[in-house]
Design a protein around this motif. Structure first.
Motif, mmCIF file in Angstrom:
data_model
loop_
_atom_site.group_PDB
_atom_site.id
_atom_site.type_symbol
_atom_site.label_atom_id
_atom_site.label_comp_id
_atom_site.label_asym_id
_atom_site.label_seq_id
_atom_site.Cartn_x
_atom_site.Cartn_y
_atom_site.Cartn_z
ATOM 1 N N VAL A 54 0.832 -1.201 0.000
ATOM 2 C CA VAL A 54 0.000 0.000 0.000
ATOM 3 C C VAL A 54 0.869 1.255 0.000
ATOM 4 O O VAL A 54 0.624 2.198 -0.769
ATOM 5 C CB VAL A 54 -0.961 0.009 1.210
ATOM 6 C CG1 VAL A 54 -1.746 1.306 1.274
ATOM 7 C CG2 VAL A 54 -1.901 -1.185 1.147
ATOM 8 N N ALA A 57 2.389 1.873 -3.330
ATOM 9 C CA ALA A 57 1.388 2.340 -4.295
ATOM 10 C C ALA A 57 1.176 3.840 -4.173
ATOM 11 O O ALA A 57 1.097 4.548 -5.174
ATOM 12 C CB ALA A 57 0.065 1.601 -4.095
ATOM 13 N N ILE A 58 1.106 4.333 -2.971
ATOM 14 C CA ILE A 58 0.798 5.749 -2.779
ATOM 15 C C ILE A 58 2.051 6.612 -2.763
ATOM 16 O O ILE A 58 1.971 7.827 -2.947
ATOM 17 C CB ILE A 58 -0.057 5.953 -1.508
ATOM 18 C CG1 ILE A 58 -0.830 7.246 -1.593
ATOM 19 C CG2 ILE A 58 0.773 5.855 -0.258
ATOM 20 C CD1 ILE A 58 -1.987 7.347 -0.665
ATOM 21 N N ARG A 63 1.050 9.153 -8.349
ATOM 22 C CA ARG A 63 -0.114 8.572 -7.664
ATOM 23 C C ARG A 63 -0.489 9.394 -6.442
ATOM 24 O O ARG A 63 -1.678 9.559 -6.135
ATOM 25 C CB ARG A 63 0.162 7.118 -7.314
ATOM 26 C CG ARG A 63 0.268 6.260 -8.566
ATOM 27 C CD ARG A 63 0.257 4.786 -8.272
ATOM 28 N NE ARG A 63 1.489 4.248 -7.751
ATOM 29 C CZ ARG A 63 2.447 3.706 -8.492
ATOM 30 N NH1 ARG A 63 2.324 3.623 -9.814
ATOM 31 N NH2 ARG A 63 3.523 3.211 -7.929
ATOM 32 N N VAL A 67 -4.215 11.092 -5.832
ATOM 33 C CA VAL A 67 -5.025 11.009 -4.613
ATOM 34 C C VAL A 67 -5.376 12.412 -4.145
ATOM 35 O O VAL A 67 -6.528 12.692 -3.787
ATOM 36 C CB VAL A 67 -4.293 10.206 -3.518
ATOM 37 C CG1 VAL A 67 -5.002 10.336 -2.174
ATOM 38 C CG2 VAL A 67 -4.169 8.743 -3.926
ATOM 39 N N HIS A 97 -1.632 3.898 -13.357
ATOM 40 C CA HIS A 97 -1.474 4.429 -11.999
ATOM 41 C C HIS A 97 -2.754 4.247 -11.188
ATOM 42 O O HIS A 97 -2.700 3.894 -9.999
ATOM 43 C CB HIS A 97 -1.065 5.899 -12.047
ATOM 44 C CG HIS A 97 0.364 6.110 -12.446
ATOM 45 N ND1 HIS A 97 1.423 5.695 -11.681
ATOM 46 C CD2 HIS A 97 0.903 6.685 -13.549
ATOM 47 C CE1 HIS A 97 2.565 6.015 -12.277
ATOM 48 N NE2 HIS A 97 2.271 6.612 -13.422
ATOM 49 N N LEU A 101 -3.348 1.986 -7.630
ATOM 50 C CA LEU A 101 -4.007 2.504 -6.435
ATOM 51 C C LEU A 101 -5.251 1.689 -6.094
ATOM 52 O O LEU A 101 -5.549 1.448 -4.919
ATOM 53 C CB LEU A 101 -4.367 3.979 -6.629
ATOM 54 C CG LEU A 101 -3.181 4.943 -6.629
ATOM 55 C CD1 LEU A 101 -3.595 6.310 -7.147
ATOM 56 C CD2 LEU A 101 -2.565 5.033 -5.242
ATOM 57 N N HIS A 102 -5.987 1.259 -7.104
ATOM 58 C CA HIS A 102 -7.177 0.443 -6.876
ATOM 59 C C HIS A 102 -6.800 -0.912 -6.286
ATOM 60 O O HIS A 102 -7.424 -1.383 -5.327
ATOM 61 C CB HIS A 102 -7.955 0.275 -8.185
ATOM 62 C CG HIS A 102 -9.167 -0.577 -8.039
ATOM 63 N ND1 HIS A 102 -9.190 -1.898 -8.386
ATOM 64 C CD2 HIS A 102 -10.404 -0.284 -7.569
ATOM 65 C CE1 HIS A 102 -10.381 -2.392 -8.142
ATOM 66 N NE2 HIS A 102 -11.139 -1.439 -7.641
ATOM 67 N N VAL A 106 -6.638 1.701 -2.171
ATOM 68 C CA VAL A 106 -6.715 3.139 -1.909
ATOM 69 C C VAL A 106 -7.908 3.763 -2.641
ATOM 70 O O VAL A 106 -8.573 4.652 -2.115
ATOM 71 C CB VAL A 106 -5.403 3.847 -2.316
ATOM 72 C CG1 VAL A 106 -5.501 5.350 -2.148
ATOM 73 C CG2 VAL A 106 -4.230 3.282 -1.513
ATOM 74 N N LEU A 107 -8.182 3.283 -3.851
ATOM 75 C CA LEU A 107 -9.289 3.826 -4.651
ATOM 76 C C LEU A 107 -10.364 2.780 -4.872
ATOM 77 O O LEU A 107 -10.092 1.581 -4.894
ATOM 78 C CB LEU A 107 -8.791 4.278 -6.026
ATOM 79 C CG LEU A 107 -7.724 5.353 -6.101
ATOM 80 C CD1 LEU A 107 -7.425 5.682 -7.559
ATOM 81 C CD2 LEU A 107 -8.134 6.591 -5.343
ATOM 82 N N TYR A 118 -13.355 7.106 -10.453
ATOM 83 C CA TYR A 118 -12.501 6.701 -9.352
ATOM 84 C C TYR A 118 -12.698 7.661 -8.202
ATOM 85 O O TYR A 118 -12.861 8.866 -8.405
ATOM 86 C CB TYR A 118 -11.022 6.720 -9.776
ATOM 87 C CG TYR A 118 -10.676 5.632 -10.753
ATOM 88 C CD1 TYR A 118 -10.170 4.417 -10.303
ATOM 89 C CD2 TYR A 118 -10.859 5.804 -12.115
ATOM 90 C CE1 TYR A 118 -9.853 3.411 -11.196
ATOM 91 C CE2 TYR A 118 -10.547 4.801 -13.015
ATOM 92 C CZ TYR A 118 -10.046 3.607 -12.548
ATOM 93 O OH TYR A 118 -9.744 2.607 -13.430
ATOM 94 N N VAL A 120 -11.397 8.122 -3.796
ATOM 95 C CA VAL A 120 -10.587 7.635 -2.688
ATOM 96 C C VAL A 120 -11.511 6.965 -1.681
ATOM 97 O O VAL A 120 -12.567 7.503 -1.347
ATOM 98 C CB VAL A 120 -9.810 8.796 -2.021
ATOM 99 C CG1 VAL A 120 -9.045 8.300 -0.800
ATOM 100 C CG2 VAL A 120 -8.859 9.445 -3.024
#
Length: 140
Positions: A54, A57-58, A63, A67, A97, A101-102, A106-107, A118, A120
């Motif tokens: 995670v 990813a962020i 990315r 967010v 990207h 995140l998905h 996160v998304l 999309y 958050v």
């Protein structure tokens, strides 16, 4: 001149199946669920791998900006086309990207006609903030 002999092909060699990408720890269905405070239990390999998944990813600057854009956009959601307009990136790169995140949890995404929106996941932001929360006794 005689006709050429027909080409007799050798049987094709059997190649090993392509190996799946290797990760330190398999990502759970929703990696964000593993984001518990670090002080609550011992950090085993799977737990550490899920949290790292995670955070990686962020942690990417693009990315992280995505967010941020989603959090401040009216309705807190956007399409790939909306986000492509915000970056000097191609649509496939923006989609990649968003997919990362998905997959990290996160998304979330939802289909609206031909568009995919999309947004958050609120619980994702809460989980991320709890990872580094101080122990309750406040002792450092």
């Amino acid at each position: 001149m005689s006709a050429p002999e027909p080409f007799l092909s050798e049987p094709e060699p059997v190649l090993p199946a392509a190996a799946a990408p290797v990760r330190l720890a398999p990502a759970p269905a929703t990696p964000i669920a593993a984001c518990r405070p670090l002080h609550t239990d011992s950090l085993d390999r799977d737990h550490a791998g899920a949290i790292a998944f995670v955070l990686k990813a962020i942690a990417d600057p693009i990315r992280l900006r995505m967010v941020s854009i989603l959090l401040r956009t009216e309705g807190r959601q956007a399409t790939v086309a909306d986000l492509t307009a915000e970056f000097d990136l191609t649509q496939p790169t923006v989609s990649h990207h968003l997919k990362v995140l998905h997959e990290a949890g996160v998304l979330e995404r939802s289909r609206r006609g031909v568009w995919v929106c999309y947004r958050v996941r609120p619980e994702a932001m809460g989980a991320l903030s709890r990872v580094f929360e101080a122990p309750p006794d406040g002792a450092w």
